[in-house]
Design an enzyme around this catalytic site. Structure first.
Site, short mmCIF file in Angstrom:
data_model
loop_
_atom_site.label_atom_id
_atom_site.label_comp_id
_atom_site.label_asym_id
_atom_site.label_seq_id
_atom_site.Cartn_x
_atom_site.Cartn_y
_atom_site.Cartn_z
N ASP A 53 0.82 -1.10 -0.04
CA ASP A 53 0.04 0.20 -0.06
C ASP A 53 0.96 1.28 -0.09
OD1 ASP A 53 -1.45 -2.26 1.50
OD2 ASP A 53 -2.96 -1.00 0.92
N ARG A 54 0.15 2.28 -0.46
CA ARG A 54 1.11 3.57 -0.58
C ARG A 54 0.94 4.28 0.61
NH1 ARG A 54 0.99 8.91 -2.36
NH2 ARG A 54 2.56 9.67 -3.45
#
Length: 344
Positions: free
Chosen positions: A83-84
């Site tokens: 995930d960013r």
């Protein structure tokens, strides 16, 4: 054009829809640690780096490593996309035959907000999907965690498992990736239009989620049906059953085996009672199904259910902290979707 549906939750029949909640108010509220089941061998042409990043995607870190080490993007390896908007730890590899990494590599990464936690040499490039699990620590807040049924929801997931949905990030903002995949498959998939196969993955993920949602609605997602293909928990090993019996039902109840759903592609059609769910997909989404088959992608299976590994719940001031691990390829957002109505 296919619009994104609202898929069935497994806990709604017991508790009703969950109340509103918040997660990822800041990156530190969503922590992920990629776990390998082996260690690098301390020698070889590839430098493996375990890094911690914040607010950066895996691809952004890979591109930065490529530039700093003066190698091509294909010389960079990673096991999974993380995930960013999160704080994540994961391994990446850099092919550096016969040479050392730049002396200032760690300093340069640190200047970009990336910390090297450990590093070692290894004979081989890090391949996709070789990690064993991802460990999550999530901080939730909002009306949902104050609800009388929150603990009961969490305990039900720990005991009975979680629908193994692909997360919304697979489909893009407002389902735009799904619409792109539909258009590409309708005109005929070509490798040059989808180098990484993301559109194929998006279409297969959507069909899987549709099948899973239908089986949740029918109450059959946790128990084997005649004609099902079952997966052993914690592995990718599968076996087909012509009929179900008390022993298989008990094993499913104990989370030892899980029914699977098709990842659509070229392969044998389903059989028995389970085949009706694949027939439904073919009837509802003929363009996606036929387009995937024309692309040549091979049929595969995915468990309909995932087990929470080492789950733990701790209360904080105005929040709750959940800790658990999931097998690779499973999404923490599927867990959250059963506990809170996500509002931000």
């Amino acid at each position: 054009m296919i619009n994104m549906p609202i898929w069935q939750r497994s806990l709604d029949p017991l508790f009703g829809p969950p109340k509103a909640g918040h997660y990822r108010a800041q990156p530190e509220d969503f922590w992920v640690d990629e776990q390998l089941d082996f260690t690098p061998e301390a020698h070889g042409e590839h430098l493996w780096l375990r890094v911690e990043k914040r607010n950066q995607s895996t691809l952004e870190v890979a591109k930065l490593l490529s530039r700093l080490c003066d190698v091509t993007p294909r010389d960079i390896g990673y096991s999974g996309m993380k995930d960013r908007i999160a704080v994540t730890r994961q391994w990446l590899s850099v092919h550096l035959p016969g040479r050392d990494a730049p002396l200032d590599l760690e300093q340069s990464l640190n200047a970009q907000g990336i910390t090297v936690v450990e590093q070692a040499r290894h004979p081989r490039k890090l391949k996709r999907g070789v990690h064993r699990t991802n460990r999550f620590v999530l901080r939730l807040s909002g009306e949902a965690i104050a609800s009388d049924d929150f603990i009961s929801r969490w305990e039900a997931l720990c005991q009975s498992g979680v629908p193994n949905y692909f997360g919304p990030q697979r489909f893009g903002h407002e389902g735009h990736n799904l619409q792109r995949a539909e258009a590409l498959l309708n005109r005929g998939w070509r490798k040059r239009d989808d180098r990484q196969g993301m559109m194929l993955s998006t279409a297969r993920s959507f069909l899987f989620n549709e099948l899973l949602s239908t089986r949740i609605a029918d109450g059959t997602w946790t128990q084997p049906l005649a004609g099902d293909t079952l997966m052993l928990d914690g592995t990718q090993s599968v076996f087909h059953i012509d009929a179900t019996d008390a022993t298989l039902q008990a094993r499913a109840m104990a989370l030892d085996v899980h029914p699977t759903g098709v990842l659509w592609g070229v392969g044998e059609p389903g059989q028995g009672d389970a085949a009706s769910y694949e027939a439904y997909l073919q009837q509802q989404y003929p363009g996606l199904c036929s387009g995937l088959e024309r692309s040549g992608v091979k049929q595969a299976r995915r468990a309909l259910r995932m087990r929470l590994l080492e789950p733990q719940l701790d209360w904080e001031a105005g929040a709750v902290r959940l800790s658990f691990a999931l097998s690779r390829g499973s999404f923490a957002t599927a867990v959250l979707g059963e506990l809170i109505e996500i509002s931000g």
